[in-house]
Design a protein around this motif. Sequence first.
Motif, PDB file in Angstrom:
ATOM      1  N   ASN A 253     -39.255  48.066 119.712  1.00  0.00           N
ATOM      2  CA  ASN A 253     -39.983  48.868 120.689  1.00  0.00           C
ATOM      3  C   ASN A 253     -40.310  48.072 121.934  1.00  0.00           C
ATOM      4  O   ASN A 253     -40.173  48.560 123.061  1.00  0.00           O
ATOM      5  CB  ASN A 253     -41.273  49.410 120.065  1.00  0.00           C
ATOM      6  CG  ASN A 253     -41.139  50.839 119.590  1.00  0.00           C
ATOM      7  OD1 ASN A 253     -40.445  51.643 120.204  1.00  0.00           O
ATOM      8  ND2 ASN A 253     -41.801  51.167 118.499  1.00  0.00           N
ATOM      9  N   GLN A 254     -40.757  46.846 121.753  1.00  0.00           N
ATOM     10  CA  GLN A 254     -41.094  45.994 122.900  1.00  0.00           C
ATOM     11  C   GLN A 254     -39.850  45.660 123.719  1.00  0.00           C
ATOM     12  O   GLN A 254     -39.904  45.642 124.959  1.00  0.00           O
ATOM     13  CB  GLN A 254     -41.772  44.713 122.412  1.00  0.00           C
ATOM     14  CG  GLN A 254     -43.153  44.939 121.827  1.00  0.00           C
ATOM     15  CD  GLN A 254     -43.683  43.719 121.088  1.00  0.00           C
ATOM     16  OE1 GLN A 254     -42.912  42.900 120.561  1.00  0.00           O
ATOM     17  NE2 GLN A 254     -44.999  43.577 121.045  1.00  0.00           N
ATOM     18  N   ALA A 255     -38.746  45.417 123.032  1.00  0.00           N
ATOM     19  CA  ALA A 255     -37.504  45.137 123.753  1.00  0.00           C
ATOM     20  C   ALA A 255     -37.090  46.330 124.605  1.00  0.00           C
ATOM     21  O   ALA A 255     -36.669  46.165 125.759  1.00  0.00           O
ATOM     22  CB  ALA A 255     -36.394  44.774 122.773  1.00  0.00           C
ATOM     23  N   VAL A 256     -37.229  47.548 124.070  1.00  0.00           N
ATOM     24  CA  VAL A 256     -36.892  48.750 124.840  1.00  0.00           C
ATOM     25  C   VAL A 256     -37.749  48.825 126.100  1.00  0.00           C
ATOM     26  O   VAL A 256     -37.246  49.064 127.210  1.00  0.00           O
ATOM     27  CB  VAL A 256     -37.075  50.013 123.978  1.00  0.00           C
ATOM     28  CG1 VAL A 256     -36.979  51.270 124.839  1.00  0.00           C
ATOM     29  CG2 VAL A 256     -36.019  50.061 122.877  1.00  0.00           C
ATOM     30  N   ASP A 257     -39.055  48.608 125.963  1.00  0.00           N
ATOM     31  CA  ASP A 257     -39.949  48.676 127.121  1.00  0.00           C
ATOM     32  C   ASP A 257     -39.596  47.628 128.171  1.00  0.00           C
ATOM     33  O   ASP A 257     -39.572  47.919 129.375  1.00  0.00           O
ATOM     34  CB  ASP A 257     -41.404  48.490 126.683  1.00  0.00           C
ATOM     35  CG  ASP A 257     -41.954  49.689 125.936  1.00  0.00           C
ATOM     36  OD1 ASP A 257     -41.447  50.807 126.156  1.00  0.00           O
ATOM     37  OD2 ASP A 257     -42.890  49.511 125.130  1.00  0.00           O
ATOM     38  N   LEU A 258     -39.326  46.418 127.728  1.00  0.00           N
ATOM     39  CA  LEU A 258     -39.066  45.335 128.686  1.00  0.00           C
ATOM     40  C   LEU A 258     -37.683  45.457 129.318  1.00  0.00           C
ATOM     41  O   LEU A 258     -37.484  45.043 130.467  1.00  0.00           O
ATOM     42  CB  LEU A 258     -39.236  43.981 127.994  1.00  0.00           C
ATOM     43  CG  LEU A 258     -40.674  43.659 127.553  1.00  0.00           C
ATOM     44  CD1 LEU A 258     -40.718  42.367 126.754  1.00  0.00           C
ATOM     45  CD2 LEU A 258     -41.599  43.561 128.761  1.00  0.00           C
ATOM     46  N   ILE A 259     -36.714  46.007 128.604  1.00  0.00           N
ATOM     47  CA  ILE A 259     -35.407  46.287 129.209  1.00  0.00           C
ATOM     48  C   ILE A 259     -35.540  47.405 130.233  1.00  0.00           C
ATOM     49  O   ILE A 259     -34.968  47.332 131.336  1.00  0.00           O
ATOM     50  CB  ILE A 259     -34.374  46.645 128.122  1.00  0.00           C
ATOM     51  CG1 ILE A 259     -34.006  45.402 127.307  1.00  0.00           C
ATOM     52  CG2 ILE A 259     -33.109  47.254 128.740  1.00  0.00           C
ATOM     53  CD1 ILE A 259     -33.140  45.684 126.093  1.00  0.00           C
ATOM     54  N   ALA A 260     -36.324  48.436 129.914  1.00  0.00           N
ATOM     55  CA  ALA A 260     -36.538  49.539 130.859  1.00  0.00           C
ATOM     56  C   ALA A 260     -37.180  49.050 132.149  1.00  0.00           C
ATOM     57  O   ALA A 260     -36.998  49.658 133.210  1.00  0.00           O
ATOM     58  CB  ALA A 260     -37.405  50.618 130.213  1.00  0.00           C
ATOM     59  N   ASP A 261     -37.924  47.957 132.072  1.00  0.00           N
ATOM     60  CA  ASP A 261     -38.627  47.399 133.237  1.00  0.00           C
ATOM     61  C   ASP A 261     -37.728  46.531 134.113  1.00  0.00           C
ATOM     62  O   ASP A 261     -38.124  46.129 135.199  1.00  0.00           O
ATOM     63  CB  ASP A 261     -39.829  46.583 132.734  1.00  0.00           C
ATOM     64  CG  ASP A 261     -40.686  46.021 133.848  1.00  0.00           C
ATOM     65  OD1 ASP A 261     -41.215  46.820 134.649  1.00  0.00           O
ATOM     66  OD2 ASP A 261     -40.814  44.778 133.920  1.00  0.00           O
ATOM     67  N   CYS A 262     -36.511  46.248 133.653  1.00  0.00           N
ATOM     68  CA  CYS A 262     -35.610  45.363 134.403  1.00  0.00           C
ATOM     69  C   CYS A 262     -34.886  46.118 135.518  1.00  0.00           C
ATOM     70  O   CYS A 262     -34.600  47.307 135.408  1.00  0.00           O
ATOM     71  CB  CYS A 262     -34.571  44.737 133.467  1.00  0.00           C
ATOM     72  SG  CYS A 262     -35.244  43.495 132.346  1.00  0.00           S
ATOM     73  N   VAL A 263     -34.559  45.394 136.564  1.00  0.00           N
ATOM     74  CA  VAL A 263     -33.769  45.940 137.673  1.00  0.00           C
ATOM     75  C   VAL A 263     -32.345  46.231 137.214  1.00  0.00           C
ATOM     76  O   VAL A 263     -31.730  47.214 137.632  1.00  0.00           O
ATOM     77  CB  VAL A 263     -33.769  44.948 138.853  1.00  0.00           C
ATOM     78  CG1 VAL A 263     -32.819  45.393 139.962  1.00  0.00           C
ATOM     79  CG2 VAL A 263     -35.180  44.763 139.391  1.00  0.00           C
TER      80      VAL A 263
END
Length: 349
Positions: A253-263
């Motif tokens: 879940n955290q990986a999904v959120d942090l990937i979504a935050d990437c340019v």
Amino acid sequence: MNILIIAPSWVGDMMMSHSLYQQLKQNYPNCQIDVMAPDWCRPLLARMPEVRKAISMPIGHGSFALCKRYDLGKNLQNQYQMAIVLPNSLKSSFIPFFARIPHRRGWKGEMRYGLLNDLRANKQDYPLMVQRYVALAFDKGHIPVADQLPISYPYLQVNAEQIMQTKQHFDKQLDDAENRPTIGFCPGAEFGPAKRYPHYHYAKVAQKLIEQGYAIRLFGSKKDETVGEEIRTSLPAEQQRYCINLAGQTDLNQAVDLIADCVAIVSNDSGLMHIAAALNRPLVALYGPTSPQYTPPLSHNAVIIRLIEGGLIKVRKSQDSAEGYHQSLIDIQPEMVLAKLDELIGKTN
């Protein structure tokens, strides 16, 4: 109608199965879809609105465990009118059979006569894995041919508040990057180094991006922590603070959120690549021995780099380099990746 899906065990395959759930909702608008999946994939199902419930599959991948499968099936009796089995194995078809689900659908796979009563034998007519999944949404006799099969691309629901909470959880690491816009790297891959873009090429790409004002986030499982450190420590000392190795530190879940935050994302052919595609992040996907002819990233915002022709090459550790990297990936120069990345980011902006 209630439908039970026996899901695949791998993250990338799970992401591609979302196209099936979307098509089922179009074909059977009032259906309710429950998906039985390993626990490590279930966070993805919670982000797919077409799925009513994710049911834990407690039996490990490769384990036969017939008695456990009987108990699981018995507990599901009288709940479903249809089951769709996505894995090709014999054992994956036992639970719907033991659950006495009237309509049990899947590809022929391993000798599943009787266990599945809607058995499809023309799998080779559908060259992409996602096509094989989506074809199972259609009744026999009404299945479109491959080039007319509607494919709804996978997507994952995210929200800004949840992303912010996840970033706050990692604020100590992320603060080192001084709030720079971030490019994500997914440098790991299942089944050995032959599927991995060389760490020294990743480091060259990272160095140029940091010089341009970006930060780098490295994603992966615990076993990818080492390759993440190889990338980070290959950078000049003054740049290493801008390269944050999160491999092994995030849950899915955290990986999904942090990937979504990437340019944007640069990735090997991996489960995280398919997640980045589902999040519609600008994506440069790097292929070597594996083939995008079967499992490409399903996104209009992705570019594939592969320098060789043909299908899958089955190799886990190549003899082309001491590290086991395949020559086809070694040949993808950092400048090629940077050019594609710049093009994608430019289109997004």
